[in-house]
Design a protein around this motif. Sequence first.
Motif, PDB file in Angstrom:
ATOM      1  N   MET A  10      24.840   7.766  77.333  1.00 41.99           N
ATOM      2  CA  MET A  10      24.074   8.525  78.329  1.00 41.99           C
ATOM      3  C   MET A  10      22.916   7.684  78.864  1.00 41.99           C
ATOM      4  SD  MET A  10      23.903  12.229  76.414  1.00 41.99           S
ATOM      5  CE  MET A  10      22.951  13.074  77.688  1.00 41.99           C
ATOM      6  N   VAL A  11      22.243   6.971  77.984  1.00 43.61           N
ATOM      7  CA  VAL A  11      21.102   6.149  78.395  1.00 43.61           C
ATOM      8  C   VAL A  11      21.549   5.070  79.385  1.00 43.61           C
ATOM      9  CG1 VAL A  11      19.400   4.459  77.585  1.00 43.61           C
ATOM     10  CG2 VAL A  11      19.781   6.571  76.290  1.00 43.61           C
TER      11      VAL A  11
ATOM     12  N   LYS B 196      21.609  11.299  82.475  1.00 40.00           N
ATOM     13  CA  LYS B 196      20.374  10.911  81.804  1.00 40.00           C
ATOM     14  C   LYS B 196      20.008  11.932  80.731  1.00 40.00           C
ATOM     15  CE  LYS B 196      15.570   9.660  82.566  1.00 40.00           C
ATOM     16  NZ  LYS B 196      14.443   9.569  83.509  1.00 40.00           N
ATOM     17  N   PRO B 197      19.698  11.468  79.520  1.00 36.46           N
ATOM     18  CA  PRO B 197      19.314  12.416  78.452  1.00 36.46           C
ATOM     19  C   PRO B 197      18.056  13.179  78.828  1.00 36.46           C
ATOM     20  CG  PRO B 197      19.633  10.181  77.588  1.00 36.46           C
ATOM     21  CD  PRO B 197      19.639  10.076  79.074  1.00 36.46           C
ATOM     22  N   ASN B 198      17.978  14.419  78.384  1.00 32.16           N
ATOM     23  CA  ASN B 198      16.746  15.191  78.554  1.00 32.16           C
ATOM     24  C   ASN B 198      16.111  15.414  77.180  1.00 32.16           C
ATOM     25  OD1 ASN B 198      18.309  17.188  77.361  1.00 32.16           O
ATOM     26  ND2 ASN B 198      18.576  18.371  79.240  1.00 32.16           N
TER      27      ASN B 198
ATOM     28  N   LEU C 231      11.974   8.509  69.398  1.00 29.65           N
ATOM     29  CA  LEU C 231      10.691   8.888  70.002  1.00 29.65           C
ATOM     30  C   LEU C 231      10.211   7.803  70.965  1.00 29.65           C
ATOM     31  CD1 LEU C 231       8.442  11.066  69.913  1.00 29.65           C
ATOM     32  CD2 LEU C 231       7.337   9.702  68.153  1.00 29.65           C
ATOM     33  N   ASN C 232      10.299   6.550  70.551  1.00 29.28           N
ATOM     34  CA  ASN C 232       9.868   5.437  71.403  1.00 29.28           C
ATOM     35  C   ASN C 232      10.743   5.322  72.639  1.00 29.28           C
ATOM     36  OD1 ASN C 232       7.857   4.787  69.570  1.00 29.28           O
ATOM     37  ND2 ASN C 232       9.141   3.338  68.443  1.00 29.28           N
TER      38      ASN C 232
ATOM     39  N   GLY D 124      10.551   7.675  80.004  1.00 27.65           N
ATOM     40  CA  GLY D 124       9.833   8.718  80.740  1.00 27.65           C
ATOM     41  C   GLY D 124      10.346  10.118  80.498  1.00 27.65           C
ATOM     42  N   ILE D 125      10.981  10.349  79.328  1.00 28.76           N
ATOM     43  CA  ILE D 125      11.431  11.705  78.982  1.00 28.76           C
ATOM     44  C   ILE D 125      10.242  12.443  78.367  1.00 28.76           C
ATOM     45  CG2 ILE D 125      13.039  13.077  77.609  1.00 28.76           C
ATOM     46  CD1 ILE D 125      14.914  10.615  77.621  1.00 28.76           C
TER      47      ILE D 125
END
Length: 812
Positions: free
Chosen positions: A348-349, A354-356, A380-381, A387-388
């Motif tokens: 997805m990345v 795009k991941p949410n 997390l990083n 920009g999520i």
Amino acid sequence: MAVPRRLSATAAATDVSRRVRIGLRPCSEVERVIGERYRSGSLGPEDALRLFDELLPLARPGSVYAINQLLTAVARARADSSVRGGPALAISLFNRMARAGANKVAPDIYTYSIVIGCCCRVGRLDLGFAAVGRIIKTGWRMGAITFTHLLRALCAEERTSDAMDIVLRQMRELGCTPDVFSYNILLKGLCDEKKSQEALELLHMMTADRGSCRSDVVSYNTVIDGLFKEGEAEKARSLFHEMQDHGISPDVVTYNSVIDGLCKARVMDRAEEVLQQMLDKGVVPNCTTYNSLIHGYCSSGQWKEAVRILEEMSKDCDGPDVVTCNLLMDYLCKNGRCTEARKIFYYMVQRGPKPNVTTCCVLLHWYATKGDFVDMHDILNLMIRDGIALDHGAFNILICAYAKRQMVDKAMLIFTTMRQQGINPNVVTYATVIDGLCKVGRVDDALLQFDQMINEGLTPNIVVFTTLIHGLCTCGKWEKAEEFTFEMINRGIHPDNVFFTTVIGSLCKEGRVMEAQNFFDLMTCVGAKPDVVSYTTLIDGYCLEGKVDEAAKLLAGMATIDLKPDDVTYNTLLNGYCKNGRTEDGLALFREMLSKGVKPGSITYSILLQALFQTGRTVAAKELYLEMVNSGTCVYITTYNIILHGLCKNNCVADALRMFQSLCSMDLQLHISTFNIMIDALFNVGRKDDAMNLFDAISNNGLVPDVVTYNIIMEKLIEEGLLEESDKMFLDMENSGCAPNSRMLNATVRRLLFRGDLSRAGAYLSRIVEKDFSLEASTVSMLISLSPKAKCQELVRSLPEKYRFPMKGSNG
């Protein structure tokens, strides 16, 4: 009083002169600009405010149309607009219009309709109804659209009865006929309040009305969805067929509601039938349709079917969306296939969709559950890099992960980071932090967080109070716990039996039965009535502490308040008696249980059978077993294992073998512990060959030997001096994939030391070192007792430093 003509002409000339000086446009020109901008969709709220200020001083009676357009533009101001609080600002502009006077420009019914909508959006229904009153006094005839905002607002506040009264009575009295939009708002309000049966009745009333307000596809969609959400699948399906009988064709929303409802009810065959019907009718499925089916198959554990639907989805619509990927990842993580879930995530990345934040939370939750903090921070990083935006859910997962493992300082660091990211903690966040602090004994810090929560305007819920009160009880601050209980009640949160029983149970597990008793006594003081579960929980607490007589008093006290103990209550006290060596009292309680009409279950009989065998009362145990069978109580393998173990320990191996052979011929799934009991018994009576034959038969029963099986056989082989056979058994165990545990290795070392075979003992000691296990106290004690022997000293010195200990005769 009339104004003289000369003076009036002079004033008009002055006004024209002033307009020319300051560059004002004529009223008609301003109205034309407003109309053109409004119709083209280019009239933003900022321009509307400027044009209102320009128009109002010039306004004439006909300017009301332009003013309505300006009010509409301001009222519709988006949240990201520079104009804040559009509806409230529109009301303010209306008030300025009203102050200008009716002689200049008077509001019409459309103006009041705009104002009513704004009043409803700012939560001032009272002002909305006041505006309706103005319309009625003016004598204007209202249309159904005037009531639309009021109906929506009433339903949003769960006042559907008031909304119903407006639609069915008041509107008609005012000469206004409700339209289908009015009814649809009402239907949605009823369904949102979980009153789908009332919505269904209203829909049938609409259908029976052959007038202008007949139900449409939206009406049916609303009620079908409501029925499914309340678990009324059959009624929803019936309504789905009924709408078609009335000539209303289902649309994609209808089909999606039905398919989603059937999938949630786990009737996937019917959901597939509806999908086929949908295709036959020429209605094109969308991502929502396929996502419902994928979710249904994943929830049912049918992964292959979910993949099949995914393949159909890729062919028939725009392909999997972010919701699809989230569903697949969630299933994989819940089934321990996180590596595959992570592959989907990185796909997805790289390629989309795009991941949410939900996508990331699926992985975060899995890593948090495992305590895999490195991977958790990697995700997390990545979220921050791409920009999520992190939300409360993501931060709450992180905080909970650390708090559950008592890493409270790191949890508090995330708590601080959350604020730095501009997200203020919510009630769930505070509940997690307070719980973590209480569990590590930092109750004073938990109280500070509670106070901060209040200062920030958040209202603590029953979870927060339960956590804090339990923490206070645990650290002995009983008075403070009582104070918070009453504060909870004063805040309108009335603790129920679940609240009290949860706290009582937690205290009992921690051995704080007196604090649990105090909390139990508080129940009646605050109006909560103890139930069977409350009594049973406290009885268990007393039994765990060995205070069985106190537990018996509680059981007797239940009769004084007409509360009938159930089998769980009796089992709890019965277990307490037997564990404390009071088997006779246990038997007496068992007879009382029968006399009170409480039917004993398998657990009841198992507790008593174990106690009778442990005290050597084999005959009584056999009689009780026959009584159990005759009573029709189901005998599970756990009970049979108790009986087999009891017979073997009481030298009745022949009886045990007969029962075991009988079990093998029954349609009963045996457990490996059943074989372990019998193998141990056969070795104990010198029947080594039979024991090994039984070991070989384990696989024929679909079972696999466990570490206990191998430990029993190795123990017996070492005792008989068959050390090479024992070593071979150990190698067979490792080759089969069964790993030795610390207990087995320590026991093997002790047996070999007892036989004086130090070299073999050293080999198994090296295994303890390799696996980073601890030396048990009894192993260390035996090594110390043998330390004067040179060979043993050499053996101990060969161990890593952390396994060494002072030897007898050493100088330090």
